[in-house]
Design a protein around this motif. Structure first.
Motif, PDB file in Angstrom:
ATOM      1  N   HIS A 193       0.855  -1.185   0.000  1.00 57.51           N
ATOM      2  CA  HIS A 193       0.000   0.000   0.000  1.00 57.51           C
ATOM      3  C   HIS A 193       0.886   1.227   0.000  1.00 57.51           C
ATOM      4  O   HIS A 193       1.979   1.205   0.557  1.00 57.51           O
ATOM      5  N   GLU A 194       0.375   2.280  -0.582  1.00 59.87           N
ATOM      6  CA  GLU A 194       1.074   3.541  -0.413  1.00 59.87           C
ATOM      7  C   GLU A 194       0.817   3.996   1.020  1.00 59.87           C
ATOM      8  O   GLU A 194      -0.331   4.055   1.459  1.00 59.87           O
ATOM      9  N   LEU A 195       1.875   4.266   1.744  1.00 64.64           N
ATOM     10  CA  LEU A 195       1.704   4.548   3.170  1.00 64.64           C
ATOM     11  C   LEU A 195       1.088   5.925   3.386  1.00 64.64           C
ATOM     12  O   LEU A 195       1.359   6.860   2.640  1.00 64.64           O
ATOM     13  N   ASN A 196       0.286   6.026   4.434  1.00 63.50           N
ATOM     14  CA  ASN A 196      -0.216   7.352   4.789  1.00 63.50           C
ATOM     15  C   ASN A 196       0.875   8.096   5.561  1.00 63.50           C
ATOM     16  O   ASN A 196       1.932   7.535   5.865  1.00 63.50           O
ATOM     17  N   GLN A 199       2.226   6.493   8.800  1.00 64.75           N
ATOM     18  CA  GLN A 199       2.975   5.262   8.527  1.00 64.75           C
ATOM     19  C   GLN A 199       4.346   5.601   7.945  1.00 64.75           C
ATOM     20  O   GLN A 199       5.364   5.028   8.337  1.00 64.75           O
ATOM     21  N   ILE A 220      -4.290   1.558  17.009  1.00 64.73           N
ATOM     22  CA  ILE A 220      -5.378   0.609  17.226  1.00 64.73           C
ATOM     23  C   ILE A 220      -5.376  -0.468  16.149  1.00 64.73           C
ATOM     24  O   ILE A 220      -4.715  -0.323  15.114  1.00 64.73           O
ATOM     25  N   THR A 221      -6.105  -1.544  16.400  1.00 63.36           N
ATOM     26  CA  THR A 221      -6.254  -2.615  15.423  1.00 63.36           C
ATOM     27  C   THR A 221      -6.739  -2.010  14.105  1.00 63.36           C
ATOM     28  O   THR A 221      -7.680  -1.236  14.101  1.00 63.36           O
ATOM     29  N   GLY A 222      -6.077  -2.356  13.026  1.00 63.14           N
ATOM     30  CA  GLY A 222      -6.505  -1.846  11.731  1.00 63.14           C
ATOM     31  C   GLY A 222      -5.882  -0.511  11.365  1.00 63.14           C
ATOM     32  O   GLY A 222      -6.188   0.057  10.318  1.00 63.14           O
ATOM     33  N   SER A 223      -4.994  -0.010  12.207  1.00 61.58           N
ATOM     34  CA  SER A 223      -4.404   1.294  11.907  1.00 61.58           C
ATOM     35  C   SER A 223      -3.230   1.167  10.938  1.00 61.58           C
ATOM     36  O   SER A 223      -2.675   2.169  10.504  1.00 61.58           O
ATOM     37  N   GLY A 224      -2.842  -0.058  10.618  1.00 57.66           N
ATOM     38  CA  GLY A 224      -1.802  -0.233   9.613  1.00 57.66           C
ATOM     39  C   GLY A 224      -0.419  -0.521  10.172  1.00 57.66           C
ATOM     40  O   GLY A 224       0.588  -0.263   9.516  1.00 57.66           O
ATOM     41  N   LYS A 225      -0.363  -1.112  11.378  1.00 52.55           N
ATOM     42  CA  LYS A 225       0.944  -1.455  11.953  1.00 52.55           C
ATOM     43  C   LYS A 225       1.632  -2.529  11.121  1.00 52.55           C
ATOM     44  O   LYS A 225       2.824  -2.434  10.825  1.00 52.55           O
ATOM     45  N   THR A 226       0.865  -3.563  10.738  1.00 52.28           N
ATOM     46  CA  THR A 226       1.458  -4.646   9.967  1.00 52.28           C
ATOM     47  C   THR A 226       2.063  -4.118   8.671  1.00 52.28           C
ATOM     48  O   THR A 226       3.140  -4.542   8.250  1.00 52.28           O
ATOM     49  N   GLU A 227       1.365  -3.173   8.068  1.00 52.57           N
ATOM     50  CA  GLU A 227       1.881  -2.597   6.827  1.00 52.57           C
ATOM     51  C   GLU A 227       3.206  -1.864   7.083  1.00 52.57           C
ATOM     52  O   GLU A 227       4.126  -1.924   6.270  1.00 52.57           O
ATOM     53  N   ALA A 377      -6.382   2.516   8.865  1.00 51.32           N
ATOM     54  CA  ALA A 377      -5.688   2.687   7.589  1.00 51.32           C
ATOM     55  C   ALA A 377      -6.672   2.714   6.422  1.00 51.32           C
ATOM     56  O   ALA A 377      -6.530   3.488   5.493  1.00 51.32           O
ATOM     57  N   HIS A 378      -7.670   1.845   6.482  1.00 52.23           N
ATOM     58  CA  HIS A 378      -8.720   1.812   5.477  1.00 52.23           C
ATOM     59  C   HIS A 378      -9.597   3.034   5.684  1.00 52.23           C
ATOM     60  O   HIS A 378     -10.240   3.156   6.710  1.00 52.23           O
ATOM     61  N   ARG A 584     -14.523  -4.615  10.434  1.00 48.80           N
ATOM     62  CA  ARG A 584     -13.262  -4.125   9.872  1.00 48.80           C
ATOM     63  C   ARG A 584     -13.432  -3.636   8.443  1.00 48.80           C
ATOM     64  O   ARG A 584     -12.752  -2.722   8.034  1.00 48.80           O
TER      65      ARG A 584
END
Ligand code: ADP
Ligand code: ZN
Ligand code: ZN
Length: 725
Positions: A193-196, A199, A220-227, A377-378, A584
């Motif tokens: 993904h293109e990072l925000n 990120q 938080i969950t879904g905020s894009g840590k894994t990315e 992130a989404h 999600r």
């Protein structure tokens, strides 16, 4: 003649001296087979010695050298020495604990598959067209191997079914393993993904750190840590470094591994966890050690894996209690990882939606650098709405409120999925006699036997004791025995009674005991052949179910007033993790929490998704009460069959501690939270001090005294930075 000092897996605080013939070269970190008493044992060479305290006649020669090169690197040995000192555990046993079980034995490891492949002489004569057209994958691999030598990982990047096709090509005699190094690999990151902005900032901050730096990635969950992890790894891999990713036990599933394969198809990864067969685990460990594996994903023990080009460590869900080992070498893999990074001069990233208060405090005081991801992130994903159902003025049907039932019914009608979370398996936590108040206690523990109605048994969740459900009260003979409280099985039963059309799936340690069951269940959930999930914390973590829009939480209250001062912190983490399961994708989620304390600050913070507010108040309370992270603690635990023995030992230990007269607070001897387990009496002494250094000095001296105390028939241990009370 050379003298070496060898680490052996025995509970003694010494190394053992052996001799080696002059014509044999032995290096520190190599394994040796040595005589020990009447047996032979595998050990690791830790030092060369000029002489020995033993008489020359008593010094024995080693049986043989097991490795041609050291298995444990200098970096790992430094880490092991640190852990042995800090956790007050024998160096020999610490060093042996770092090796995969298979390498603690002298049995030679079956040679692993060669990991590069090339065309055989026959293969070089062949044209790809001679391979049948419908064998698409075989053709593709063959064409690629005509160009260059490739590793299995590189072949797998060409097709997921590469292993089968490769086998066919080898059986046909066209491809053979080879030792030639593969062409320089060019890692690529798929589906990036293109990072925000946040990120991007996080990635740059870590990459620009020169030398050691500890970063707390809070989002938080879904905020894009894994990315963020993926982009960091990509950068490090490009520079030729290895990456170590530590993850909590329960998260390390085949799904996670295949996720890495899909993002980094050409990169050799190795996983290290207890679910692997011993041989596979040892092989993966050796791949990490040789530098072949560029990404190593593992649970806590992986922190000791030798990684010659280690350039980045990531600890995901850093707050998770499974990073702390609860027996033997009682180490925290997160803390050991931080030490390793500081020694190696490399960055380490701790990621969490709900950081441990220790890490949070360190980030506030500037010891760690805080990196924040504040949104999801989404873009279209919304945070779930969290509400409390006040159970003080609600009629409960076997523990389930009318409001929750209505919400579940609504999801059923809309064809969406729900999750009912209750952290207690079994049918009911205890069985009670309505006449005399008898409770189903465990004969071997201070705990209660849990009612499992499915197989009509009472089971102790502490020691495993089992009994049939009695027909009448053992004390008064009354036949009316009632289950008290609720567990997953009872919730499942209640829901199927009130929502007969719902397809309900229970997920807990009992229902997933058999290997592979959980995978089957996960598929059922993904196929949407399940409407309602009833489950324990197994369901809270790391699984993404896009159709899930409602989470109901039953009975969280006991953690609010627990004697364990960390219980609320754990509850917050757990609830925000389950809440993160709801909505999600593009559907907003809803979370309903049944509680007697809807106004409790924990729930207010949770409703506002405001971990910071919660962490601040918790830290203020801890500071006032003199709890960690404002003090450092250690626990001396003892257990044995005789109460007098256990308490006698601890009393003596207490007196020794007092006699040391150091500026350390020593609390009195108290029973453990579970004072009796499996017929053993358990008690403990807590010591604490504001200075970690002083506490360590004290523990060193105290331990020498403890070692000298008579302790026959009991087991005792020191637990530094204990998480369990
Ligand atoms: P976390 O690890 O914090 O739970 P993830 O990294 O899994 O979050 O991201 C959550 C979702 O958002 C994933 O589906 C991911 O693919 C997506 N995502 C992450 N970063 C971006 C981004 N910069 N742009 C668009 N989508 C993103
Ligand atoms: Zn009775
Ligand atoms: Zn028991």
């Amino acid at each position: 003649m050379t003298i070496i000092r060898v680490a052996l897996d025995v509970p003694l605080h010494t190394l053992f001296d052996y001799t080696v013939a002059d014509d044999v070269v032995v290096a520190v970190g190599q394994r040796v087979l040595v005589p020990f008493g009447r047996r032979q044992m595998v050990g690791v060479v830790l030092e060369h010695a000029a002489d020995s305290a033993l008489d020359a006649v008593r010094l024995k020669p080693i049986v043989r050298l097991l490795d041609s090169a050291p298995l444990l690197s200098a970096a790992v040995l430094t880490l092991l020495r640190f852990c042995s000192n800090y956790y007050h555990y024998p160096l020999g046993a610490t060093a042996m604990a770092a090796l995969p079980t298979r390498l603690r034995s002298a049995k030679p490891l079956a040679r692993s598959e060669a990991q590069s492949y090339t065309l055989s002489a026959a293969g070089r004569e062949l044209e790809p067209e001679q391979i049948p057209r419908r064998k698409i994958v075989q053709r593709r691999l063959f064409a690629a191997l005509q160009q260059e030598v490739l590793t299995l990982a590189q072949l797998r990047a060409l097709s997921p079914s590469a292993p089968a096709a490769l086998r066919a090509l080898r059986e046909a005699g066209w491809v053979e393993p080879c030792t030639a190094e593969p062409a320089a690999y060019k890692p690529s990151l798929c589906d990036a993904h293109e990072l925000n902005a946040e990120q991007q900032h996080a990635v740059e901050a870590v990459m620009q750190s020169s030398g050691y730096g500890c970063f707390l990635l809070h989002g938080i969950t879904g905020s894009g840590k894994t990315e963020v992890y993926m982009h960091l790894m990509y950068r490090v891999l490009q520079q030729g470094g290895q990456v170590l990713l530590l993850t909590p036990e329960i998260n390390l599933t085949p799904q996670l591994e295949s996720y890495f394969h899909s993002r980094f198809p050409e990169v050799e990864t190795a996983s290290l966890h207890s679910g692997l067969a011993e041989g596979v685990r040892a092989q993966n460990w050796l791949n990490a050690q040789s530098g072949r594996a560029r990404i190593v994903i593992g649970t806590r023990l992986a922190v000791f894996a030798p990684l010659p080009q280690l350039a980045l460590i990531i600890v995901d869900e850093e707050h998770d209690a499974s990073f702390k080992q609860q027996d033997g070498l009682r180490y925290s893999a997160r803390d050991a990882a931080i030490f390793r990074a500081s020694q190696g001069g490399l960055p380490i990233v701790l990621g969490s939606a709900t950081p441990s208060l220790e890490s949070y405090h360190n980030a506030q005081s500037g010891r760690y650098r805080l990196l924040r991801l504040t949104g999801r992130a989404h873009a279209q994903a919304q945070l779930p709405e969290i509400r409390c159902i006040d159970t003080r003025n609600t009629v409960l049907k076997h523990g389930v409120s009318e409001q929750l039932l209505a919400a579940l019914r609504q999801r059923l009608q809309r064809g969406e999925q729900s999750l009912v979370f209750i952290n207690r398996r079994g049918y009911a936590p205890v069985l009670m006699c309505t006449a005399c108040g008898w409770l189903s206690g465990c004969p071997c523990c201070a705990g209660k036997l849990v009612l499992h109605l499915k197989d009509r048994r009472l089971r102790c969740h502490h020691c495993g004791h089992q009994a049939r459900v009695p027909h009448a009260c053992p004390d008064c003979g009354n036949a009316d025995l009632q289950p008290v409280g609720i567990g997953t099985q009872r919730v499942e039963e209640v829901l199927s009674e009130y929502l007969p059309e719902a397809r309900i799936l229970r997920v807990d340690r009992d229902s997933t005991r058999n290997k592979g069951t959980w995978d089957t269940m996960r598929r059922q959930i993904e196929d949407e052949s399940v409407d309602i999930l009833v489950g324990t914390q197994m369901l809270a973590k790391g699984h993404d179910f896009p159709k899930l829009t409602l989470v109901g939480v039953l009975n969280p209250d006991s953690a609010l007033y627990s004697s364990d001062f960390r219980a609320p912190e754990k509850l917050y983490a757990q609830l925000s993790q389950v809440a993160g399961r709801a909505g999600r994708a593009d559907q907003p989620g809803e979370v309903l929490i049944q509680t007697n304390f809807p106004d409790h600050p924990l729930f207010s913070a949770l409703r506002k998704h405001d971990y910071d507010a919660y962490a601040q108040t918790q830290l203020a309370e801890r500071e006032l009460a003199g709890f960690p992270p404002f003090v450092h603690q250690a626990m001396l635990r003892a257990e044995g069959r005789q109460e007098a023995g256990v308490y006698g030992f601890l009393q003596q230990a207490y007196q020794e501690a007092e006699a040391l007269a150091m500026a350390v607070e020593v609390y009195g001897v108290v029973p453990a939270a579970l004072p009796r387990r499996a017929s053993h009496v358990r008690a403990q002494i807590l010591v604490q001090c504001e200075s970690r250094k002083l506490l360590q000095q004290f523990l060193g001296e105290w331990q020498r005294k403890l070692d000298a105390l008579p302790d026959s028939g009991l087991r005792w241990s020191l637990d530094v930075d204990p998480l369990e009370f």
